[in-house]
Design an enzyme around this catalytic site. Structure first.
Site, PDB file in Angstrom:
ATOM      1  N   HIS A   1       1.905   4.596  -2.904  1.00  0.00           N
ATOM      2  CA  HIS A   1       2.030   6.048  -2.711  1.00  0.00           C
ATOM      3  C   HIS A   1       3.435   6.524  -3.097  1.00  0.00           C
ATOM      4  O   HIS A   1       3.597   7.520  -3.807  1.00  0.00           O
ATOM      5  CB  HIS A   1       1.781   6.412  -1.240  1.00  0.00           C
TER       6      HIS A   1
ATOM      7  N   HIS B   1       0.830  -1.208   0.000  1.00  0.00           N
ATOM      8  CA  HIS B   1       0.000   0.000   0.000  1.00  0.00           C
ATOM      9  C   HIS B   1       0.866   1.261   0.000  1.00  0.00           C
ATOM     10  O   HIS B   1       0.684   2.157  -0.837  1.00  0.00           O
ATOM     11  CB  HIS B   1      -0.905  -0.008   1.237  1.00  0.00           C
ATOM     12  N   GLU B   2       1.813   1.319   0.919  1.00  0.00           N
ATOM     13  CA  GLU B   2       2.646   2.518   1.023  1.00  0.00           C
ATOM     14  C   GLU B   2       3.591   2.661  -0.170  1.00  0.00           C
ATOM     15  O   GLU B   2       3.903   3.776  -0.594  1.00  0.00           O
ATOM     16  CB  GLU B   2       3.449   2.495   2.332  1.00  0.00           C
TER      17      GLU B   2
END
Length: 450
Positions: A25, A21-22
């Site tokens: 980003h 997920h990170e």
């Protein structure tokens, strides 16, 4: 040993999902020219850190999440030479792309893992009903042992997993559903299930069993007994062939359990065959509350007919392209169902008791890991999709909340005020805290109740 497996499986799942997920980003932020200061797996005090280029990478003490910290004038002064690399100086389109990249990465992970699973071939259980509980919703609708579900509301059904999900979705909508089945003689018939008055707490993964249908085929004999149960106390033994209850023949396990359930705290004569010899026992079923009903239980489990269960299994093989199609379909279907269940929960059609917190998720992780690699990977996909869906909800603090701010910025032609965003953050934190309290309470209730 099982506790260790549970902890390791949970830690691995959280680590993988948060990292993916990170990194979503991070990857898009770098492509948009934004300077990333910190990439953290976990919150709180860093336990391990290292510098790679201009980004500090770290593992922190609280492993329930992570974050990517970017250069931003709202957090600290930015040198003039690096103003063009600050997140807040980017176009609204770039900021939206950076924010949405995290959830998208979770969806892509699920698609990739599902693709690998389907490419390797999967065994599915056919939706052929092996047992129908007497007097249940399924029995009242006319379902019979041997019926094979082929469609739900004209949507084709190819496996028991698809049938279960289809029923859960309709039950959450409190809808009347048309189920097309093939009888053992080949005749096609339609059955109607009316979920209008169904108990909200029934709407979960066990729904099919709660309404009285299962693909399980049981042998008509007593299985494992609880040492302190009524069956063991009366002298029944594992392997006894079920014969009669109160002189009424019970030719299968569902009819036997129905007869027992109907006699809470009532002395009950149970006749069995042991080594071919008829024996009769006086059993006192324990009174148990199930929803708004009082039922009888004797502490005896059924015995699966493994030959019949193996006959339900069908191997499905997919090519590279068809496996990708199945992966996309599975990810979309799971995402759609998650959103619908959340909305039904808001409407009050689904009980908030279905919310699960870290304790329950850890338990699922441990169980799936013990079932094998495929089960664990499917669990990983499910949680990754759930994480992606949840983060896209329009709640301040979550990625979806930031997207909501940016859409408002597009409509207004200028960003929202700092005051408005601060107020939104407080509301978001409060809402998430309340949801976490409910989820943890549900976890503890299941733990104590189980």
């Amino acid at each position: 040993m099982s506790i260790l497996i549970t902890l390791l499986a949970f830690a691995l799942a959280i680590g993988v999902l948060v990292t993916v997920h990170e990194y979503g980003h991070y990857w898009v932020a770098k492509r948009c020219g934004v300077k990333v200061l910190t990439f953290s797996i976990g919150f709180g005090k860093p336990l391990l850190r290292w510098q790679r280029g201009e980004t500090q990478w770290q593992l922190a003490a609280i492993p329930l999440g992570g974050y990517v910290r970017m250069l931003d004038e709202r957090e600290a002064p930015v040198p003039v030479a690096e103003l063009d690399r600050a997140f807040n100086r980017q176009t609204v389109g770039k900021r939206m792309a950076i924010v949405v990249a995290g959830p998208v990465a979770n969806f892509l992970l699920a698609i990739f893992v599902y693709w690998a699973i389907f490419l390797n071939g999967v065994d599915v259980l056919m939706p052929k009903l092996g047992s129908i509980e007497p007097h249940s919703l399924a029995a009242k609708a006319g379902f019979s042992v041997g019926d094979t579900i082929v469609a739900i509301d004209q949507e084709s059904i190819n496996s028991w997993a698809e049938a279960r999900l289809g029923l859960i979705e309709r039950a959450a909508a409190k809808a009347s559903v048309q189920v097309e089945v093939l009888r053992p003689n080949g005749a096609a018939v339609s059955r109607t299930l009316d979920f209008a008055e169904i108990d909200n707490e029934w709407i979960d993964g066990e729904l099919a069993g709660r309404i009285g249908m299962s693909i399980a085929v049981y042998r008509n004999e007593i299985g494992p007994l609880l040492p302190d149960g009524a069956a063991a106390a009366a002298g029944l033994k594992q392997g006894d062939k079920i014969w009669k209850v109160e002189d009424k023949p019970t030719p299968d396990w569902p009819s036997f359990t129905a007869a027992v359930r109907a006699r809470p705290n009532l002395p009950t004569r149970v006749s069995v065959l042991r080594a071919g010899q008829p024996l009769e026992f006086q059993v006192l079923p324990k009174s148990v509350q199930e929803g708004d009903q009082t039922i009888g239980r004797i502490g005896a489990a059924p015995v699966l007919d493994m030959d019949a269960m193996h006959a339900l299994s069908k191997s499905m093989q997919y090519g590279v392209v068809s496996a990708l199609g199945q992966a996309l379909h599975q990810t979309w279907a799971t995402s759609s169902l998650s959103l619908k269940m959340m909305w039904r929960m808001v409407l009050g059609n689904v009980s908030v008791k279905q919310l699960s917190g870290p304790v329950a998720i850890a338990g699922y992780a441990g169980k799936s890991a013990q079932y094998g690699l495929r089960a664990y990977l499917e669990f990983l996909c499910l949680i990754s999709i759930s994480l992606g869906v949840m983060n896209l909800l329009p709640v301040p603090v979550l990625d979806g909340g930031h997207l909501m701010y940016y859409f408002a910025e597009i409509l207004r032609g200028r960003p929202l005020s700092e005051r408005a965003m601060e107020l939104g953050q407080r509301v978001g934190v409060g809402l998430l805290a309340a949801l976490m309290v409910v989820a943890v309470f549900n976890d503890l209730t299941r733990l104590v109740g189980g």
